[in-house]
Scaffold this active site. Structure first.
Site, PDB file in Angstrom:
ATOM      1  N   GLY A  42       0.793  -1.095   0.065  1.00  0.00           N
ATOM      2  CA  GLY A  42      -0.025   0.106  -0.004  1.00  0.00           C
ATOM      3  C   GLY A  42       0.838   1.183   0.055  1.00  0.00           C
ATOM      4  CB  SER A  43       4.250   2.217   1.102  1.00  0.00           C
ATOM      5  OG  SER A  43       5.196   3.120   1.012  1.00  0.00           O
ATOM      6  N   PRO A  44       3.359   3.837  -1.849  1.00  0.00           N
ATOM      7  CG  PRO A  44       2.771   5.988  -2.321  1.00  0.00           C
ATOM      8  CD  PRO A  44       2.382   4.820  -1.149  1.00  0.00           C
TER       9      PRO A  44
END
EC number: 2.5.1.18
Length: 218
Positions: free
Chosen positions: A13-15
């Site tokens: 979920g972390s770009p």
């Protein structure tokens, strides 16, 4: 001579974890390093260190969105300019599955992470992290392995693997992602964020000049 080691803690979920993963696995700067990818829960990490999620901070979401596009373009990382629908996504299930893949079939972890990052951040397919996860697993791991991983994920004890990884990241100093725990010649250091990859290279005595994208890094 000891090979430099990087333990890379990440959440789908972390770009910025996506960008960091791409750089670590494709840049010639890190080609001589041993890289261990460790799935963790970003939400769990925030809870452990009592850190406020970035999107809850006024004005920070807009800044983060500009930064993710800048760094993705800088390092030629496939990433959609549009935010995936439903962001931020719940990644507890997918991170748990990745923990099990890392434990049961470690050679399949990197291709699996590559696929999920492409689905979510390049193609904007949020479904790949939820209802469509089983399809991605079957395509990447094969039906038999996918079925076994999904069965293991239903075991209450399996959740402990993700919690242990997250606690490990916290114990090494992490407060956000991506977090890199680096070891070289008996020395260790922790580094946060894609914009500090230059310091990672310096700490590990790597040649920044092998990748022109490193020219703007700290």
């Amino acid at each position: 001579m000891m090979v430099p080691k990087i333990t890379f803690y990440f959440d789908i979920g972390s770009p910025f974890s996506c960008i960091a993963f791409h750089v670590l696995t494709t840049s010639p700067v890190f080609s001589g390093c041993e890289i261990e990818c460790v799935p963790v829960s970003l939400r769990g990490l925030f809870q452990l260190c009592q850190n406020t999620p970035p999107i809850a901070v006024k004005n920070k979401f807009q800044w983060i969105n500009r930064e993710r596009i800048y760094w993705a373009r800088r390092f030629n990382v496939p990433m959609s300019e549009a935010i995936p629908e439903g962001f931020p996504a719940s990644t507890a299930d997918v991170q748990l599955v990745l923990c099990l893949v890392a434990r049961e079939h470690p050679d399949m972890l990197v291709p699996m992470v590559q696929r999920l990052y492409r689905e979510y951040w390049a193609d904007g397919n949020s479904n790949a992290l939820t209802e469509g996860l089983s399809v991605v697993l079957e395509q990447e791991l094969g039906p038999q392995i996918a079925e076994r991983i999904l069965a293991l994920a239903k075991n209450p004890d399996a959740k402990a693997a993700l919690e242990e990884n997250t606690q490990e990241a916290f114990g090494s100093g992490a407060f956000g992602l991506p977090w890199l725990h680096c070891a070289q010649g008996g020395q260790t250091g922790g580094f946060w964020g894609i914009d500090h990859f230059g310091r990672v290279a310096d700490f590990l005595h790597l040649d920044r000049g092998l990748d022109g994208s490193f020219g703007v890094l700290l």
